[in-house]
Design an enzyme around this catalytic site. Structure first.
Site, PDB file in Angstrom:
ATOM      1  N   SER A 107       0.851  -1.189   0.000  1.00  0.00           N
ATOM      2  CA  SER A 107       0.000   0.000   0.000  1.00  0.00           C
ATOM      3  C   SER A 107       0.888   1.240   0.000  1.00  0.00           C
ATOM      4  O   SER A 107       2.054   1.200   0.372  1.00  0.00           O
ATOM      5  CB  SER A 107      -0.909   0.009   1.232  1.00  0.00           C
ATOM      6  OG  SER A 107      -0.134   0.124   2.413  1.00  0.00           O
ATOM      7  N   HIS A 108       0.325   2.351  -0.439  1.00  0.00           N
ATOM      8  CA  HIS A 108       1.116   3.578  -0.515  1.00  0.00           C
ATOM      9  C   HIS A 108       1.710   3.958   0.836  1.00  0.00           C
ATOM     10  O   HIS A 108       2.866   4.401   0.927  1.00  0.00           O
ATOM     11  CB  HIS A 108       0.245   4.730  -1.039  1.00  0.00           C
ATOM     12  CG  HIS A 108      -0.049   4.648  -2.499  1.00  0.00           C
ATOM     13  ND1 HIS A 108       0.876   4.225  -3.416  1.00  0.00           N
ATOM     14  CD2 HIS A 108      -1.168   4.943  -3.209  1.00  0.00           C
ATOM     15  CE1 HIS A 108       0.350   4.263  -4.633  1.00  0.00           C
ATOM     16  NE2 HIS A 108      -0.888   4.694  -4.539  1.00  0.00           N
TER      17      HIS A 108
END
Length: 789
Positions: free
Chosen positions: A733-734
């Protein structure tokens, strides 16, 4: 799906998002790159109509479009800025396109060479995800795939619920968890050859016809693997051989094969972490899981497993052998045939339901008598595990065992008396360090500390099971059950009261030996760093624990249940046992941890004398420390060798990835993480207060708690956060990527229930290397009790 293809022989250089995709488009054979048009901010500002006309000239421009950022400070080695800038999807028509481009441009800084990328949007995707060419935190050679099977291609990068994670090692024909991912191994290998073996990650989608679509490729900022890939392969092979050997072990365990788990029974994942350092692991084994665990159960009337270790050291990863655990929870009075059928059934259920590994005694094994036990045994007959005579024998054996446990002359009362005796033990540190001191303390802790503690913890489990069954029968409401269990006078409630009522010195005299990591030499005692753990300016009114008073109807119903199930005593006797057992569990930990804490103090004293730091000593073992002689020269050599050996092995441990539940050796090379299994980022550790970001808490210097690993929270990284915990999200995930780049220890995707529990803790320690999160006290709130059975 595409058939396997031979790798491309050309190479490319990473650039901006648009540049990298443009360079890859003619080279990649295992996936497709959607057609594109890109342009600089400067060009857009100078000739927006010309840009729009150029986009309009493409045959794909009439389809829904996606307008993506392609900034100069995105997707670079060391600073991806993943998710920092906007991308807009479902753009229809020229007016929407112009507005979308303006919005994306405004999200940049003012550099004129920043780019905008326009592509047709992938129609009706069936899956999407993010892939790392190696394990992001440590550089180990696992492919890490975060994916979802939905039409929303942003689910993985935004860190929402439903993300699954597949780990696999390069090798011949890894079996994907779904056919939708079948093309990924070939695509990873192809990109690896094109990138010149530089670590990378990419975003992908799967079209309805099975084609892989490459959305984005970027270099991956990761630590370098601290050992050769050859040594890593050898370590994995050794672990696989160890698991294979375990699958053919014989008596006294009651099954030829087993299941390994990090949370069943004495749950090492919670107590010492999945990747504990050698000193903590060796202490846990010596004090509990080598023999004490089985000795205690034998004393309580369970099957004799003495001599069988409970904990399996799998390359330094700590697992519980559930075959031994389940065998040890069978009453000794049960015949071998019935006992073996039970254990095989328990193992079969755990294999089919690995998500139950942290609640095996409530959901799988029958280990004590409660008011639902006859029904549970009857269900074993319905699925042909036992016949009716065997089920009746099991119920009788569990009843006898539990009645004996509750008896004033039973093992629980004896263990409580032994803990009372230990409570009178006084710490008397010798002026000069003595080489035999650590061995003496280990023996004291085993015989008078962890042995009776294991017993009272077993009684506390039986008590809790009885209360839960009263809820299941409708006798008590869940609130009544909480009040009954909460009415026990525990160390936690006494500690809260004392914090508010006694002076600082008295408080630390009573509780100063405690430390959040009970077995961890790097975890400071309360009296070593009191101002870190407690805010002495906050001295509120002492808390009032709940009071439980059964109604006359409830008292009558409990008496009737006791009589119907041929259990002795009255409802008062039952409630007294419940509160006594729950209190005793915390009391037992307080007492044995005094001795354990002193073992770690003496270890530090030895280190100071010989010139070793606490960090270095954490790589030694308790065996090495117990062998010291008092000779500086000899002891220095012994400890130096132990530390070198432990440090080298722990580096290997840190490179291993394995599932929380292992059912076979093949899973050490390819596995899907269980839902709610946290992804840890970096190899760092930090202890700090908790900040509920969504509630408006200031995250500066705190462990930021956010529900999803959503890039919309990117601003928290400007606040100097100490750590990060999210309920949902994956390793790719970012937010995970940003935490990795900035060196911030994080636990991503811990699950909603655990997230809520930790949010209430006040402060946490995140030890990413050990894959461990544990509460620490703050502002007078003691740490929540860890579970042990």
């Amino acid at each position: 799906m595409h058939a396997p293809v031979s790798p491309a022989t050309e190479s490319f250089e990473f650039g901006t998002k648009a540049e990298t995709l443009a360079r890859l488009a003619p080279l990649v054979r295992s996936a497709v790159v959607l057609p594109m048009e890109s342009f600089t901010v400067d060009r857009w500002r100078g000739d927006p109509l010309g840009v729009l006309d150029r986009v309009r000239g493409h045959s794909w421009s009439s389809a829904p479009l996606i307008v993506r950022s392609s900034s100069r400070d995105e997707d670079q080695a060391g600073f991806s800025n993943a998710g920092r800038y906007l991308s807009l999807s479902d753009v229809h028509g020229w007016q929407e396109l112009r507005r979308a481009i303006d919005i994306v441009v405004r999200s940049f800084d003012d550099h004129p060479d920043n780019q905008v990328l326009v592509q047709p949007q992938l129609r009706d995707p069936v899956a999407s995800g993010v892939v790392s060419s190696c394990e992001p935190s440590g550089g180990a050679p696992y492919r890490v795939v975060n994916w979802t099977e939905s039409a929303d291609t942003a689910e993985v990068t935004s860190g929402r619920a439903g993300v699954r994670t597949w780990y696999f090692l390069p090798g011949p024909d890894p079996v994907p968890p779904t056919p939708l991912l079948a093309g990924l191994p070939a695509l990873i290998a192809e990109l690896e050859q094109l990138s010149g073996d530089e670590p990378f990650e990419f975003e992908f989608g799967v079209a309805g016809d099975g084609r892989l679509v490459l959305f984005q490729v970027r270099p991956l900022a990761t630590a370098r693997l601290p050992l050769s890939r050859r040594r890593h392969r050898a370590a994995v092979a050794a672990c696989q051989a160890q698991v294979a050997t375990l699958q053919s072990a014989g008596p006294p365990a009651l099954s030829r094969d087993t299941v390994l788990g990090v949370m069943p029974d004495w749950n090492p994942a919670e107590m010492i972490g999945v990747r504990p350092r050698p000193l903590a692991l060796s202490l846990y084994r010596r004090l509990i899981t080598d023999r004490i665990w089985a000795e205690s159960r034998f004393r309580y009337g369970y099957r004799d497993l003495r001599g069988t270790p409970l904990l399996v050291d799998l390359g330094g990863l700590a697992y519980i052998d559930t075959r031994a655990s389940f065998s040890s929870l069978v009453p000794a009075a049960l015949d071998d045939r019935t006992a073996a059928r039970l254990v095989r059934h328990y193992l079969t259920r755990l294999r089919a339901n690995p998500g139950l590994h942290d609640k095996v005694e409530f959901e799988i094994a029958l280990s004590s008598f409660h008011f639902g036990t006859p029904g549970d045994a009857a269900r074993l007959c319905e699925v042909n595990v036992l016949d009716h005579a065997e089920a009746a024998a099991l119920v009788r054996a569990l009843r006898v065992l539990t009645v004996r446990m509750m008896s004033p002359s039973g093992p629980f009362t004896r263990d409580l008396a032994e803990l009372d005796q230990l409570s009178r033990w006084q710490v008397r540190r010798r002026p000069r360090w003595s080489p035999d001191r650590i061995g003496e303390l280990v023996r004291l802790c085993r015989t008078q500390g962890t042995l009776p503690f294991a017993g009272v913890a077993r009684a506390a489990f039986a008590a809790t099971a009885l209360v839960r069954s009263l809820v299941d029968t409708g006798t008590l409401s869940p609130a009544d059950a909480d009040a009954l269990l909460g009415s026990a006078t525990t160390v936690s409630t006494e500690m809260q009261r004392d914090f508010c009522t006694v002076d600082r010195r008295t408080f630390l005299d009573r509780y100063g030996h405690l430390r959040p990591g009970t077995y961890d030499i790097l975890s400071a005692r309360y009296d070593e760093e009191p101002d870190r753990y407690f805010d002495w300016s906050i001295r509120d009114t002492p808390p009032h624990p709940p009071v439980f008073h059964p109604t006359p109807a409830q008292a009558r119903d409990v008496r009737e249940l006791l009589a119907a199930h041929r259990m002795p005593g009255t409802e008062r006797d039952l409630f007294r046992f419940v509160t006594s057992a729950v209190s005793a569990r915390e009391y037992g930990k307080l007492q044995f941890s005094r001795v354990l804490s002193e073992i770690l103090v003496e270890a530090r004293r030895a280190g100071e004398r010989l010139g070793f730091t606490a960090d270095e000593l954490s790589y030694a073992t308790v065996d090495a420390l117990s062998q010291l002689t008092g000779s500086v020269r000899t002891d220095s050599a012994v400890l130096h060798e132990a530390i070198e050996r432990g440090s080298s092995r722990h580096a290997l441990t840190g490179s291993l990835c394995a599932p929380a539940v292992i059912t076979g050796a093949a899973e050490l090379a390819s596995f899907v993480a269980l839902p709610g299994e946290a992804n840890f980022v970096t190899q760092s550790r930090v202890a700090a207060r908790v900040a509920d970001v969504s509630a408006g808490d200031d995250p500066a210097g705190a462990i930021a708690m956010i529900t999803a690993a959503d890039p919309g929270y990117d601003w928290i990284f400007t606040k100097g956060i100490a750590g990060l915990v999210t309920a949902f999200g994956g390793a790719n995930s970012h937010m995970a990527i940003r935490a990795l780049e900035l060196g911030i220890p994080a636990a991503i995707g811990v699950g909603e229930t655990q997230f809520r529990n930790w949010l209430r803790a006040g402060a946490l320690e995140v030890d990413a290397a050990a894959k461990l999160v544990r509460p620490v006290p703050v502002a007078g709130r003691p740490e929540p009790e860890a579970r042990a059975s």
